[in-house]
Design an enzyme around this catalytic site. Structure first.
Site, PDB file in Angstrom:
ATOM      1  N   ASP A   1       0.834  -1.192   0.000  1.00 37.83           N
ATOM      2  CA  ASP A   1       0.000   0.000   0.000  1.00 37.83           C
ATOM      3  C   ASP A   1       0.877   1.254   0.000  1.00 37.83           C
ATOM      4  O   ASP A   1       2.028   1.232   0.463  1.00 37.83           O
ATOM      5  CB  ASP A   1      -0.913   0.025   1.222  1.00 37.83           C
ATOM      6  CG  ASP A   1      -1.915  -1.125   1.217  1.00 37.83           C
ATOM      7  OD1 ASP A   1      -2.247  -1.612   0.115  1.00 37.83           O
ATOM      8  OD2 ASP A   1      -2.355  -1.529   2.309  1.00 37.83           O
ATOM      9  N   LYS A   2       0.318   2.344  -0.460  1.00 35.60           N
ATOM     10  CA  LYS A   2       1.066   3.602  -0.570  1.00 35.60           C
ATOM     11  C   LYS A   2       1.790   3.961   0.718  1.00 35.60           C
ATOM     12  O   LYS A   2       2.962   4.345   0.703  1.00 35.60           O
ATOM     13  CB  LYS A   2       0.103   4.732  -0.954  1.00 35.60           C
ATOM     14  CG  LYS A   2       0.740   6.111  -1.023  1.00 35.60           C
ATOM     15  CD  LYS A   2      -0.292   7.174  -1.360  1.00 35.60           C
ATOM     16  CE  LYS A   2       0.339   8.568  -1.361  1.00 35.60           C
ATOM     17  NZ  LYS A   2      -0.660   9.629  -1.668  1.00 35.60           N
TER      18      LYS A   2
END
Length: 327
Positions: A138-139
């Site tokens: 995830d970012k």
């Protein structure tokens, strides 16, 4: 610049009677079955020079040939960006991803992604799907990722993921005081009411297994180590929230920030300003896709998680509680 792949093999008689796509997968084992089937459908993978349907059975003795030109991924721009490369050889790159870096270009993030950086650092990955990126983080999750520099390496690494032989361990800081480690074996799928989220979905979800153990316990939080058997989207975040121990800094699955009672000003400041999920991909293990050698890497926690852990320990001492417990 395009890349041309030309291969040829004779069908062994002991494979006779099998479907074309099954035989081709055996003969060209460096490529995935889905890729083989795609090439058959496109007519670039042939039998005795002729386009043949995937389900057609072969007798043995035929010549299977592949001749394809793979165009570079022109739609994604190569961009010079700083990368924390832990390891690199002719076949793979191991990257320590920082928080805030998106892995794949998408709506709202067309550039400035890990893929853009990889295309600049290793231009040969332009001929590989997703520029050789095998799995994603995830970012706002930090830590180790593997990138393939060749199609053969990518196919092998994807197989390791699917066979669950690739080892991935994470560290996280959860809200709540755990009494011990355990396992979450709950299927995960798209949230029924919010398309931006995942959820435990007993009927329509895909199997997902997360193992966790305690590293250090505080007044209101727990430092944990996690190991994945599967790699579903947001898996750790969903599973920890499901068992009522959501990750610090994760409003998507943990709700709004609730400040613990009687915590130190330093800890309050750390919690208010920790604006990402406290999750780090700390360890990665895999068999090298070409040599077969078992390889392992481990990276330290990022500074923001170290500072939060220091604040949690200080809060324990200042409150007169016993020292935080280690496991």
């Amino acid at each position: 610049m395009a890349e041309r792949i030309v291969k040829e093999a004779q069908v062994p008689f002991d494979l006779g009677g099998n479907r074309f796509d099954q035989i081709a997968t055996e003969l060209f084992g460096d490529y995935s079955r889905s890729r083989i089937q795609s090439w058959i459908k496109e007519g670039v993978l042939r039998v005795d020079g002729k386009a043949t349907k995937a389900k057609e059975k072969l007798f043995g003795g035929e010549t299977v040939s592949l001749d394809i030109v793979i165009e570079a991924q022109e739609d994604h721009e190569a961009q010079e960006m700083a990368l924390d490369i832990v390891y690199e050889d002719d076949d793979i790159i191991i990257v320590n991803k920082p928080a805030g870096l998106v892995v794949h270009p998408a709506v709202g993030n067309r550039d400035g992604t890990l893929m853009n950086a990889i295309l600049h650092h290793a231009p040969e990955t332009a001929h590989i799907p997703r520029a050789g990126i095998v799995h994603r983080l995830d970012k706002e999750t930090t830590g180790l990722m593997v990138v393939a520099k060749t199609l053969i390496a990518q196919t092998d690494l994807v197989s390791q993921l699917q066979e669950r032989s690739m080892g991935r361990e994470y560290e996280a800081i959860s809200i709540g005081v755990m009494t011990g480690g355990g396992e979450v074996d709950e299927p995960i799928g798209r949230h029924p009411h919010n398309r931006q989220k995942q959820a435990v979905e007993p009927v329509h979800g895909k199997d997902a297994v997360t193992h966790y153990r305690l590293v250090e316990r505080f007044k209101n939080h727990t430092h944990i180590r996690l190991k994945l058997e599967t790699g579903r989207t947001h898996q750790i975040r969903v599973h920890m929230a499901f068992i009522q121990y959501p990750l610090v800094g994760d409003p998507q699955y943990g709700g709004r920030l609730k400040m613990p009672k009687a915590c130190s000003p330093e800890l309050q400041d750390q919690l208010r300003n920790f604006r990402r999920q406290a999750l780090h991909a700390k360890r990665l293990e895999l068999a090298h896709p070409v040599t077969g050698e078992w390889m392992e890497w481990e990276v330290d926690l990022p500074e923001d998680m170290k500072q939060l852990l220091d604040a949690l320990r200080t809060d324990m001492l200042e409150s007169g509680s016993n020292d935080s417990e280690y496991f």
